[in-house]
Scaffold this motif. Structure first.
Motif, PDB file in Angstrom:
ATOM      1  N   TYR A 131       0.798  -1.227   0.000  1.00  0.00           N
ATOM      2  CA  TYR A 131       0.000   0.000   0.000  1.00  0.00           C
ATOM      3  C   TYR A 131       0.832   1.279   0.000  1.00  0.00           C
ATOM      4  O   TYR A 131       0.504   2.233  -0.736  1.00  0.00           O
ATOM      5  CB  TYR A 131      -0.970  -0.027   1.178  1.00  0.00           C
ATOM      6  N   PRO A 132       1.919   1.394   0.785  1.00  0.00           N
ATOM      7  CA  PRO A 132       2.691   2.640   0.739  1.00  0.00           C
ATOM      8  C   PRO A 132       3.215   2.965  -0.654  1.00  0.00           C
ATOM      9  O   PRO A 132       3.298   4.142  -1.027  1.00  0.00           O
ATOM     10  CB  PRO A 132       3.853   2.366   1.702  1.00  0.00           C
ATOM     11  N   SER A 133       3.557   1.940  -1.431  1.00  0.00           N
ATOM     12  CA  SER A 133       4.090   2.151  -2.779  1.00  0.00           C
ATOM     13  C   SER A 133       2.980   2.294  -3.816  1.00  0.00           C
ATOM     14  O   SER A 133       2.972   3.238  -4.613  1.00  0.00           O
ATOM     15  CB  SER A 133       5.007   0.985  -3.166  1.00  0.00           C
ATOM     16  N   LEU A 134       2.027   1.366  -3.818  1.00  0.00           N
ATOM     17  CA  LEU A 134       0.967   1.394  -4.822  1.00  0.00           C
ATOM     18  C   LEU A 134      -0.097   2.441  -4.515  1.00  0.00           C
ATOM     19  O   LEU A 134      -0.844   2.850  -5.406  1.00  0.00           O
ATOM     20  CB  LEU A 134       0.317   0.014  -4.947  1.00  0.00           C
ATOM     21  N   GLY A 135      -0.170   2.888  -3.266  1.00  0.00           N
ATOM     22  CA  GLY A 135      -1.138   3.923  -2.914  1.00  0.00           C
ATOM     23  C   GLY A 135      -0.888   5.219  -3.656  1.00  0.00           C
ATOM     24  O   GLY A 135      -1.816   6.014  -3.870  1.00  0.00           O
ATOM     25  N   LEU A 136       0.353   5.460  -4.080  1.00  0.00           N
ATOM     26  CA  LEU A 136       0.657   6.659  -4.859  1.00  0.00           C
ATOM     27  C   LEU A 136      -0.055   6.647  -6.205  1.00  0.00           C
ATOM     28  O   LEU A 136      -0.285   7.695  -6.804  1.00  0.00           O
ATOM     29  CB  LEU A 136       2.173   6.770  -5.072  1.00  0.00           C
ATOM     30  N   LEU A 137      -0.410   5.451  -6.685  1.00  0.00           N
ATOM     31  CA  LEU A 137      -1.123   5.359  -7.962  1.00  0.00           C
ATOM     32  C   LEU A 137      -2.533   5.934  -7.881  1.00  0.00           C
ATOM     33  O   LEU A 137      -3.169   6.167  -8.905  1.00  0.00           O
ATOM     34  CB  LEU A 137      -1.191   3.894  -8.409  1.00  0.00           C
ATOM     35  N   GLU A 138      -3.029   6.175  -6.673  1.00  0.00           N
ATOM     36  CA  GLU A 138      -4.348   6.793  -6.512  1.00  0.00           C
ATOM     37  C   GLU A 138      -4.383   8.182  -7.139  1.00  0.00           C
ATOM     38  O   GLU A 138      -5.446   8.669  -7.517  1.00  0.00           O
ATOM     39  CB  GLU A 138      -4.712   6.882  -5.029  1.00  0.00           C
ATOM     40  N   GLY A 139      -3.234   8.816  -7.241  1.00  0.00           N
ATOM     41  CA  GLY A 139      -3.149  10.136  -7.867  1.00  0.00           C
ATOM     42  C   GLY A 139      -2.749  10.071  -9.329  1.00  0.00           C
ATOM     43  O   GLY A 139      -2.232  11.046  -9.880  1.00  0.00           O
ATOM     44  N   THR A 140      -2.969   8.911  -9.956  1.00  0.00           N
ATOM     45  CA  THR A 140      -2.697   8.740 -11.386  1.00  0.00           C
ATOM     46  C   THR A 140      -3.915   8.102 -12.044  1.00  0.00           C
ATOM     47  O   THR A 140      -4.905   7.786 -11.381  1.00  0.00           O
ATOM     48  CB  THR A 140      -1.478   7.818 -11.617  1.00  0.00           C
ATOM     49  N   ASN A 141      -3.823   7.876 -13.340  1.00  0.00           N
ATOM     50  CA  ASN A 141      -4.892   7.180 -14.056  1.00  0.00           C
ATOM     51  C   ASN A 141      -4.619   5.679 -14.165  1.00  0.00           C
ATOM     52  O   ASN A 141      -5.225   4.992 -14.991  1.00  0.00           O
ATOM     53  CB  ASN A 141      -5.081   7.787 -15.452  1.00  0.00           C
TER      54      ASN A 141
ATOM     55  N   ASN B 248      -5.056   2.066 -12.526  1.00  0.00           N
ATOM     56  CA  ASN B 248      -5.880   1.328 -11.573  1.00  0.00           C
ATOM     57  C   ASN B 248      -4.969   0.483 -10.689  1.00  0.00           C
ATOM     58  O   ASN B 248      -4.088  -0.220 -11.189  1.00  0.00           O
ATOM     59  CB  ASN B 248      -6.869   0.429 -12.329  1.00  0.00           C
ATOM     60  N   ALA B 249      -5.172   0.548  -9.381  1.00  0.00           N
ATOM     61  CA  ALA B 249      -4.339  -0.209  -8.439  1.00  0.00           C
ATOM     62  C   ALA B 249      -5.094  -1.398  -7.849  1.00  0.00           C
ATOM     63  O   ALA B 249      -4.917  -1.749  -6.683  1.00  0.00           O
ATOM     64  CB  ALA B 249      -3.833   0.700  -7.333  1.00  0.00           C
ATOM     65  N   GLY B 250      -5.939  -2.009  -8.666  1.00  0.00           N
ATOM     66  CA  GLY B 250      -6.650  -3.209  -8.226  1.00  0.00           C
ATOM     67  C   GLY B 250      -8.032  -2.961  -7.678  1.00  0.00           C
ATOM     68  O   GLY B 250      -8.748  -3.914  -7.361  1.00  0.00           O
ATOM     69  N   ARG B 251      -8.428  -1.699  -7.549  1.00  0.00           N
ATOM     70  CA  ARG B 251      -9.804  -1.438  -7.123  1.00  0.00           C
ATOM     71  C   ARG B 251     -10.755  -1.965  -8.198  1.00  0.00           C
ATOM     72  O   ARG B 251     -10.487  -1.845  -9.396  1.00  0.00           O
ATOM     73  CB  ARG B 251     -10.041   0.060  -6.903  1.00  0.00           C
ATOM     74  N   GLY B 252     -11.863  -2.532  -7.746  1.00  0.00           N
ATOM     75  CA  GLY B 252     -12.770  -3.155  -8.686  1.00  0.00           C
ATOM     76  C   GLY B 252     -12.407  -4.596  -8.977  1.00  0.00           C
ATOM     77  O   GLY B 252     -12.957  -5.226  -9.882  1.00  0.00           O
ATOM     78  N   THR B 253     -11.474  -5.141  -8.188  1.00  0.00           N
ATOM     79  CA  THR B 253     -11.128  -6.558  -8.232  1.00  0.00           C
ATOM     80  C   THR B 253     -11.038  -7.038  -6.793  1.00  0.00           C
ATOM     81  O   THR B 253     -11.188  -6.255  -5.848  1.00  0.00           O
ATOM     82  CB  THR B 253      -9.777  -6.807  -8.935  1.00  0.00           C
TER      83      THR B 253
ATOM     84  N   GLN C 233      -7.034  -5.848  -4.523  1.00  0.00           N
ATOM     85  CA  GLN C 233      -6.734  -4.430  -4.364  1.00  0.00           C
ATOM     86  C   GLN C 233      -5.309  -4.248  -3.851  1.00  0.00           C
ATOM     87  O   GLN C 233      -4.866  -4.931  -2.933  1.00  0.00           O
ATOM     88  CB  GLN C 233      -7.721  -3.789  -3.391  1.00  0.00           C
ATOM     89  N   PHE C 234      -4.587  -3.309  -4.463  1.00  0.00           N
ATOM     90  CA  PHE C 234      -3.198  -2.996  -4.121  1.00  0.00           C
ATOM     91  C   PHE C 234      -2.291  -4.224  -4.210  1.00  0.00           C
ATOM     92  O   PHE C 234      -1.290  -4.319  -3.509  1.00  0.00           O
ATOM     93  CB  PHE C 234      -3.121  -2.316  -2.746  1.00  0.00           C
ATOM     94  N   GLN C 235      -2.666  -5.131  -5.102  1.00  0.00           N
ATOM     95  CA  GLN C 235      -1.819  -6.288  -5.418  1.00  0.00           C
ATOM     96  C   GLN C 235      -1.690  -6.445  -6.932  1.00  0.00           C
ATOM     97  O   GLN C 235      -1.134  -7.433  -7.415  1.00  0.00           O
ATOM     98  CB  GLN C 235      -2.416  -7.563  -4.828  1.00  0.00           C
ATOM     99  N   ARG C 236      -2.226  -5.500  -7.671  1.00  0.00           N
ATOM    100  CA  ARG C 236      -2.083  -5.467  -9.116  1.00  0.00           C
ATOM    101  C   ARG C 236      -2.230  -4.023  -9.580  1.00  0.00           C
ATOM    102  O   ARG C 236      -2.695  -3.165  -8.826  1.00  0.00           O
ATOM    103  CB  ARG C 236      -3.131  -6.352  -9.804  1.00  0.00           C
ATOM    104  N   LEU C 237      -1.808  -3.765 -10.786  1.00  0.00           N
ATOM    105  CA  LEU C 237      -1.966  -2.436 -11.358  1.00  0.00           C
ATOM    106  C   LEU C 237      -2.131  -2.576 -12.856  1.00  0.00           C
ATOM    107  O   LEU C 237      -1.673  -3.557 -13.463  1.00  0.00           O
ATOM    108  CB  LEU C 237      -0.769  -1.541 -11.012  1.00  0.00           C
ATOM    109  N   GLY C 238      -2.796  -1.592 -13.454  1.00  0.00           N
ATOM    110  CA  GLY C 238      -2.977  -1.648 -14.886  1.00  0.00           C
ATOM    111  C   GLY C 238      -3.801  -0.504 -15.423  1.00  0.00           C
ATOM    112  O   GLY C 238      -4.431   0.247 -14.668  1.00  0.00           O
ATOM    113  N   ALA C 239      -3.803  -0.385 -16.737  1.00  0.00           N
ATOM    114  CA  ALA C 239      -4.601   0.627 -17.437  1.00  0.00           C
ATOM    115  C   ALA C 239      -4.714   0.219 -18.903  1.00  0.00           C
ATOM    116  O   ALA C 239      -3.833  -0.475 -19.429  1.00  0.00           O
ATOM    117  CB  ALA C 239      -3.952   2.004 -17.321  1.00  0.00           C
TER     118      ALA C 239
END
Length: 414
Positions: free
Chosen positions: A274-284, A286-291, A294-300
């Motif tokens: 979370y400390p590392s992937l949580g920064l993706l919340e301020g980008t476009n 996705n950090a696993g929300r909607g799966t 959560q905070f164990q994958r990323l993609g767009a």
């Protein structure tokens, strides 16, 4: 630095990681059956959370009208099903006037960012007052007739996780109205290191109210002491603060959270990343929300599919009704097998690689949101300038060393 003091705890981590990552969960809190198993394993360790030390704090509550700041993590562990702190106090004759609910609500079932509504707790019948929405700081009227405020919420040690902001605002209003505050301490699963950019004064807000690093390496009780003694409450006032400590705990102790602290932190791996992937919340990205990862994958959808061969499609679920790229195929990374056993720093490699793999760089940052999460405008500029993760982390060191000197004065545990 050792995260796992014994082989048994290493085995426990593996058990919880696999049990948490497998099946999709429909509720924010783990099922009662799986929770019984986890609680039994936690009780088998010597760590005793403050809520379990009733003999220590009950004398402070008896004969007083109290308000409780709590959520689904505010439990007293037993060998069977844990008892919620509020239910336990009521059964012991403690007079609770109402409960203050933080982000995600009293039962922990509200999406991130969604306003929490006032209401009545169906089980206890107590009034629930939201501290997430328009009213983030209790009002003087809401504290009328209250003799003491009891705070007990599980934290994960990341600055933009809003429970510490709620703590600060609660302490502030209690200081203004001469109402004592008692904090029941709980382990911080990210307490073994201090890292990340430090919040700058011009960017403070609910995602970071004080000039602390992204990962501050303190339990919520230690942090409460620092808030109070460093003059961070409004007008430099101090609360009448009592912290009930954890027993048999150090900052190097491994502690698996038996109840997810919020809808989108389902397991130990997510909490570590979370400390590392949580920064993706301020980008476009996705950090696993909607799966269920959560905070164990990323993609767009716009990431280079030649570099990112893992795919998934975010859809609405209990933790996110409107996830980024809802219903769209995302190219990204699966981090469910990531080894976090030696993780002791904020890792920028994922966000930097994703930025570099975005052809249209204007799609990447949501600048205002990223600045709020990072606490500084510098991090975005450093990534855009092509600096490496190592080069960026070196720029954090002067502020981190200053903070560690302050932090050392308030540590309760080694």
């Amino acid at each position: 630095m050792m995260l796992f003091p014994c082989l048994k705890n290493t085995f426990l981590l593996l058990v919880l990681m696999f049990s948490s990552c497998g099946k999709a969960k429909k509720s924010t809190i783990d099922t009662q059956e799986s929770l019984k198993i986890k609680v039994a394993q936690v009780i088998d360790t010597p760590i005793v959370v403050a809520a379990n030390k009733t003999a220590t704090y009950l004398p402070l509550l008896k004969g007083k009208k109290i308000a409780v700041v709590a959520n689904q993590t505010s439990v007293i562990f037993t060998k069977k099903t844990p008892t919620h702190l509020v239910d336990s106090l009521l059964s012991l004759g403690i007079s609770i006037k109402h409960v203050f609910a933080p982000e995600h609500g009293f039962r922990g079932d509200v999406d991130a960012g969604e306003h929490v509504k006032n209401g009545i707790d169906q089980k206890s019948g107590l009034p629930l007052i939201s501290l997430y929405g328009k009213n983030r700081k209790p009002t003087k009227e809401q504290l009328a007739g209250i003799d003491l405020v009891l705070f007990d919420i599980q934290d994960v040690g990341v600055r933009f996780y809003t429970y510490i902001a709620t703590l600060q605002l609660v302490m502030e209003v209690c200081a203004e109205n001469a109402i004592p505050v008692v904090v029941l301490d709980r382990p911080n699963p990210n307490a073994h290191y201090v890292d990340g950019p430090t919040m700058e004064a011009e960017h403070t807000g609910f995602l970071g109210m004080t000039k602390i690093p992204l990962v501050y390496g303190m339990t919520i009780g230690e942090y409460a002491k620092m808030i109070n003694e460093e003059g961070w409450l409004e007008d430099g006032k101090k609360a009448n603060l009592t912290v009930i400590p954890i027993d048999h705990y150090t900052h190097d102790s491994f502690y698996s959270l038996p109840i997810r602290p919020s809808p989108n932190l389902p397991n130990d791996l997510a909490i570590k990343l979370y400390p590392s992937l949580g920064l993706l919340e301020g980008t476009n990205i996705n950090a696993g929300r909607g799966t269920e990862f959560q905070f164990q994958r990323l993609g767009a959808p716009f990431l280079d599919k030649n570099n990112y061969t893992f795919t998934y499609t975010p859809v609405p679920n209990f933790g996110s009704q409107s996830p980024k790229h809802n219903g769209k195929l995302c190219y990204g990374l699966d981090l469910t097998k990531e080894d976090t056993s030696a993780l002791n720093a904020v890792d920028l490699k994922w966000i930097i690689d994703a930025y570099n793999s975005t052809k249209d760089k204007s799609l990447f940052f949501i600048t205002s949101g990223f600045t709020k999460h990072a606490g500084t405008e510098k991090l975005q500029m450093q990534i855009e300038a092509g600096m490496t993760a190592e080069e960026i982390s070196k720029t954090w060191k002067p502020d981190l060393e200053k903070f560690k000197m302050i932090r050392s004065k308030y540590l309760i545990y080694k």
